[in-house]
Design an enzyme around this catalytic site. Structure first.
Site, PDB file in Angstrom:
ATOM      1  N   LYS A  97       0.144  -3.562   4.717  1.00 37.29           N
ATOM      2  CA  LYS A  97      -0.710  -4.213   3.740  1.00 37.29           C
ATOM      3  C   LYS A  97       0.079  -5.102   2.781  1.00 37.29           C
ATOM      4  O   LYS A  97       1.188  -4.779   2.374  1.00 37.29           O
ATOM      5  CB  LYS A  97      -1.471  -3.169   2.905  1.00 37.29           C
ATOM      6  CG  LYS A  97      -2.497  -2.378   3.667  1.00 37.29           C
ATOM      7  CD  LYS A  97      -3.709  -3.217   4.019  1.00 37.29           C
ATOM      8  CE  LYS A  97      -4.480  -3.658   2.781  1.00 37.29           C
ATOM      9  NZ  LYS A  97      -5.045  -2.542   2.011  1.00 37.29           N
ATOM     10  N   SER A 124       0.847  -1.192   0.000  1.00 40.38           N
ATOM     11  CA  SER A 124       0.000   0.000   0.000  1.00 40.38           C
ATOM     12  C   SER A 124       0.881   1.240   0.000  1.00 40.38           C
ATOM     13  O   SER A 124       1.942   1.267   0.628  1.00 40.38           O
ATOM     14  CB  SER A 124      -0.898   0.009   1.233  1.00 40.38           C
ATOM     15  OG  SER A 124      -1.490   1.287   1.424  1.00 40.38           O
TER      16      SER A 124
END
Length: 490
Positions: free
Chosen positions: A312, A306
């Site tokens: 992420k 991300s």
């Protein structure tokens, strides 16, 4: 699209983006080649609408192959001098190399790839280039180019789908004993093995490959000799040209041959359905890599991060597989809408088939190869999969079939197990934890051995019908696919 199309050609160096001649203004004079019977110059606005070189330049290799086969046949039939044919063939080899190297300067006034090839050929061999078009029209020429393209596109897409099948079968062989819930309505349903689940995708891809083979078979006919729509008075040898191009035969109706785009539509359909199957596999990659499922972890090489959240790990490979399906479906609909109302024979509307057609197979190749890499390198979490089976609910049907085996009508058995499931839920107890006495209360035919129904591995061992997820059946299916993929190795 041109650049991506060219990159996929084996053994050819990807050229730079096409170089167009300077942009025309409203005062420039356009000189398209197809105005022999018309007075004056074409309006630049018509030229801008007509130009297709930005798309059909990707067909340069097919166009040159067809021209070389055609002029060789003309020489064999005594229609052009053999020395001329040899010079033309050699010069066309040079034109092909120049296209591949990005050395052809594209001029919108020349409209299409066919005219660019012909112009460059004229620069190399002079008036001898004028022999090439004897007995041939742009209409049967472009129809041939597209058929040759479709044949090669089917082969590329088939090879990519086979690579993905091999990845799925390899991982299935590793996970013959890994069990997880099968799902309906995205709700846990009944136990299956991971191998059986992966083989389901192999079957779908196998049907895609069968469709591509059928598309290839129907496309592999030469329309050359059909002319603009009514053939030619010249004594062509259509079968010899087809054989030289590696095609299986010739088309049988000149009107149909120049206006038919079935092979293009069929390729787009086969690619769209393959894209849908890749999308479904992509969706499972997305779901299974969530914390909520936890069935699978992608290798870092097949995930992204991300831009904001450092923790992420995103399954972009699966999401892009889903997204590509939308474009594939749209391309199919676009081409169907283009051809749906065209009277026989050729109409200029058919120029619009290039944009959806030329990228279809390459999109399948790119997607299938990326998904294959993701599957090959992923980690499957067998413990989490088995844990997701829960404590008996996925085996409720086994309890119903226990009664059926003892002579109870299935609907009656279904209702009895349904009452047991409702009782377990109301009392906050797993279905597998009900006692034999409690089961007896839901139907008198239940005996103590009903508790054996709640062993997932035993359940699988009892499912040995052809196509079922029993261990012996799964092992047979893995062996069948391993053998088939070895025999059709690409």
């Amino acid at each position: 699209m041109l650049a991506s199309r060219l990159r996929m050609r084996a053994k050819e160096k990807a050229p730079p983006q096409p170089r167009f001649a300077g942009r025309r203004n409203s005062g420039d004079k356009a000189k398209p080649v197809s105005r022999a019977a018309l007075a004056g110059e074409a309006d630049p606005r018509l030229v801008a609408l007509s130009v297709s070189i930005q798309d059909d330049a990707a067909l340069y290799a097919e166009d040159i192959r067809g021209s070389q086969a055609h002029v060789t046949m003309l020489a064999a039939r005594g229609i052009v001098p053999k020395a001329v044919a040899r010079r033309v063939v050699a010069a066309l080899d040079r034109v092909r190399a120049e296209f591949a190297a990005g050395k052809i300067r594209f001029d919108p006034a020349l409209e299409d790839v066919h005219t660019h090839v012909e112009r460059r050929l004229g620069e190399l061999v002079g008036k001898d280039a004028g022999y090439l078009h004897a007995g041939r029209s742009r209409n049967d020429q472009v129809a041939l180019d597209e058929r040759l393209f479709v044949v090669a596109a089917c082969e590329r897409a088939d090879a990519a789908l086979a690579r993905l099948q091999r990845a799925l079968v390899r991982r299935g062989r590793e996970h013959e004993r890994t069990i997880l819930p099968g799902y309906t309505h995205l709700q846990r349903a009944q136990p299956v093995s991971l191998a059986h689940h992966l083989l389901a995708h192999v079957e779908a891809l196998g049907r895609d490959r069968e469709r591509l083979a059928e598309v290839r078979r129907r496309a592999a006919l030469s329309p050359l000799g059909s002319g603009a729509l009514a053939g030619t008075t010249l004594p062509l040898d259509r079968e010899a040209t087809a054989a030289a191009l590696g095609l299986a035969g010739v088309t049988q109706n000149s009107l149909d041959a120049v206006s038919d785009r079935d092979s293009a539509v069929e390729l787009l359909f086969a690619c769209a359905l393959a894209a849908v199957h890749l999308s479904r596999l992509g969706e499972e990659i997305v779901l299974w890599t969530t914390k909520e499922f936890g069935f699978m972890t992608l290798a870092d090489a097949f995930a992204t991060g991300s831009s904001l959240m450092p923790q992420k790990k995103n399954p972009d490979v699966g999401e892009l597989a889903r997204g590509r399906a939308g474009r594939a479906i749209g391309d199919l609909v676009a081409l169907l809408a283009t051809v749906k109302s065209l009277p026989l024979s050729y109409n200029r509307d058919l120029q619009e088939d290039k944009r959806p057609l030329l990228g279809a197979a390459d999109a399948v190749v790119l997607t299938a190869d990326a998904v294959a890499g993701a599957i090959d390198t992923a980690t499957f979490h067998a413990d989490r999969m088995e844990e997701a089976l829960g404590t008996g609910e996925a085996l409720a049907t086994d309890a119903a079939e226990y009664l059926v085996e003892r002579g109870v009508p299935f609907r009656e058995a279904h209702e009895a197990v349904g009452r047991a499931a409702a009782f377990a839920t109301a009392h906050g107890r797993p279905l597998a934890r009900l006692t034999a006495a409690e089961w007896k209360g839901f139907h008198p035919r239940f005996e103590r051995d009903v508790l054996r129904c709640f062993d997932a591995r035993r359940s699988l061992r009892r499912r040995e019908l052809v196509g079922a997820p029993g261990p012996r059946q799964v092992a047979r299916q893995l062996s069948r696919w391993e053998k088939a993929l070895r025999e059709r190795k690409r």
